[in-house]
Design an enzyme around this catalytic site. Structure first.
Site, short mmCIF file in Angstrom:
data_model
loop_
_atom_site.label_atom_id
_atom_site.label_comp_id
_atom_site.label_asym_id
_atom_site.label_seq_id
_atom_site.Cartn_x
_atom_site.Cartn_y
_atom_site.Cartn_z
CD GLN A 143 51.89 23.62 -10.66
OE1 GLN A 143 52.72 24.31 -11.37
NE2 GLN A 143 51.36 22.41 -11.62
CG HIS A 145 52.86 27.52 -7.30
ND1 HIS A 145 52.51 28.61 -8.16
CD2 HIS A 145 53.85 26.67 -7.96
CE1 HIS A 145 53.08 28.40 -9.11
NE2 HIS A 145 54.08 27.41 -9.25
NE ARG A 158 57.38 31.88 -9.65
CZ ARG A 158 57.57 30.68 -10.14
NH1 ARG A 158 58.75 30.15 -10.43
NH2 ARG A 158 56.21 29.84 -10.69
NE ARG A 212 50.92 27.21 -13.58
CZ ARG A 212 52.08 27.40 -12.85
NH1 ARG A 212 52.98 26.78 -13.03
NH2 ARG A 212 52.12 28.86 -12.68
CG ASP A 253 57.33 20.35 -5.90
OD1 ASP A 253 58.14 20.61 -6.93
OD2 ASP A 253 56.92 21.45 -5.22
CB CYS A 309 54.25 21.52 -9.94
SG CYS A 309 55.92 21.62 -8.86
#
Ligand code: CP
Length: 319
Positions: free
Chosen positions: A142, A139, A111, A301, A233, A273
Site C-alpha cells: 500500500q 501493509h 495476506r 497498487r 483508514d 487505502c
C-alpha cells in the site's frame, strides 16, 4: 538502459528496502505505468518468462489480489491462486507449506494475520520470494502506491507533510516507514490506546532521511494543521470486527470531514487505502471531493507491485 536491481529475497516490510531501492521502485513504477499502453510490446511484457507466482490470502481482498494477478500476467508470469483452505498453520505447519511451494513456484504473495508467521514462512523457503500483501502489523505494498500517488501530484515529495488520522495500524506503519525514508514528515493522530506502536516510531526514526520527522498527536486538528495530504483508514481493521461499535465511539472525533480538511494546506489531498466507510472515518463529501485521490491510490497498487515484482524476480530485465 537501467536495471531493476534489488538484492533482497523478500518484501515483508518497507524496511526490507533501503532508501535507494524505494526511490528506484517508485521511479520504475511510474515508468511501467507509462508503458502499460504498449501492452505486449512493453519491454517488461515477458520479464517473468512463464514463471509461477502463488497468491495465498487468509483475509478478503479486492485491490491487492486483483492488482497482483494482473501484475504477474502483464509481466509474463502465471498466477496460482491458492484456496483459503491452505490457511497458514491450520492444516500443516507454516514451514511445510513454504517448503512445498518452493518446489513449484518462484514467489508467493501472502495476506495473513501475523507478521511473525510471514517471517517464518519466508525463512523456511530459501529459494522462494515472499511478498507481504498485508499482515496485522504492516501493509508495505500500500505504501508503494501511496507514494507513487503523492509523487504524481507533488513531483518531489521531500519536505511535504502527511497527516494520518485514525488507527495507528498496519497502513499507518508502512506509511511512516516509507515517508521517513523519502524525507516526508508524518503526523499521526490517534486515540491514546490506538497510537502507532513505539517500535514503529523507533524504526521510522532510525531510517529517516533529509530531516523527516514523525510526530504523534492525540488531537486530529493539531495533526492536520498545514498538512499537504490527509490520510485515513477504516476504524475497524480485519480481525477486530467484534470491537466495531466501541471503535465507532472512540474514533468519532477522528472523522475526516470538511471542517478538518479546511485546517490542512489549501489544495491538500485526501487519501484512503480503501475500502472506505462513508459517515465513519470519512464523510461522503470529502471522499467524493476534488481533493480525493483514493482511486489513483487504488490504480497505483498495480504499478507499484509490478515494479516490486520486477525488482525481486527479474532484476536484470533491461528497461
Ligand atoms: N487497500 C487494500 O489493501 O485493499 P484490499 O483489502 O481490497 O486488498
Amino acid at each position: 538502459m537501467t536495471q531493476a536491481t534489488l538484492t533482497r529475497k523478500d518484501f515483508l516490510s518497507v524496511l526490507d528496502l533501503d532508501a535507494t531501492d524505494l526511490e528506484r521502485c517508485l521511479h520504475l513504477a511510474a515508468q511501467l505505468k507509462a508503458d502499460r499502453a504498449l501492452g505486449r510490446l512493453a519491454p517488461t511484457a515477458d520479464a517473468l518468462n512463464g514463471r509461477h507466482i502463488a497468491l495465498l490470502f487468509d483475509k478478503p481482498s479486492l485491490r491487492t489480489r486483483t492488482t497482483f494477478e494482473i501484475a504477474v500476467r502483464e509481466l509474463g508470469g502465471h498466477v496460482v491462486g491458492l484456496q483459503p483452505d491452505v490457511a497458514l498453520g491450520t492444516r500443516e505447519p507454516v514451514a511445510d507449506v513454504a517448503r512445498n511451494l518452493e518446489r513449484w513456484v518462484d514467489g508467493v504473495i501472502i495476506r495473513t494475520f501475523s507478521q511473525d508467521v510471514l517471517k517464518d514462512f519466508a525463512a523456511a523457503a530459501r529459494r522462494l520470494h515472499v511478498v507481504n500483501a498485508l499482515t496485522d502489523e504492516e501493509h508495505p505494498c500500500q505504501a508503494l502506491a501511496d507514494f507513487l500517488t503523492l509523487q504524481e501530484r507533488f513531483g518531489q515529495c521531500r519536505g511535504r507533510t502527511i497527516a494520518y488520522v485514525g488507527d495507528g495500524n498496519n497502513v499507518a506503519t508502512s506509511l511512516a516507514h516509507a515517508a521517513s525514508m523519502l524525507g516526508v514528515h508524518v503526523h499521526i493522530a490517534s486515540p491514546e490506546a490506538y497510537q502507532l506502536p513505539h517500535t514503529v516510531v523507533q524504526q521510522a526514526t532510525s531510517v529517516a532521511r533529509h530531516g523527516a520527522r514523525l510526530r504523534l498527536f492525540s488531537d486530529a486538528a493539531d495533526a492536520v494543521a498545514g498538512a499537504d495530504a490527509v490520510y485515513t483508514d477504516t476504524w475497524t481493521s480485519m480481525g477486530h470486527e467484534d470491537e466495531a461499535e466501541l471503535r465507532r465511539r472512540i474514533f468519532a472525533p477522528y472523522q475526516v470531514n470538511e471542517d478538518l480538511m479546511a485546517l490542512a494546506k489549501p489544495g491538500a489531498l485526501f487519501m484512503h487505502c480503501l475500502p472506505a466507510h462513508r459517515g465513519e472515518e470519512v464523510t461522503a463529501d470529502v471522499f467524493e471531493s476534488e481533493a480525493s485521490v483514493v482511486f489513483d491510490q487504488a490504480e497505483n497498487r498495480l504499478h507499484g507491485q509490478k515494479a516490486l515484482l520486477l525488482m525481486l524476480l527479474a532484476p536484470t530485465t533491461p528497461l
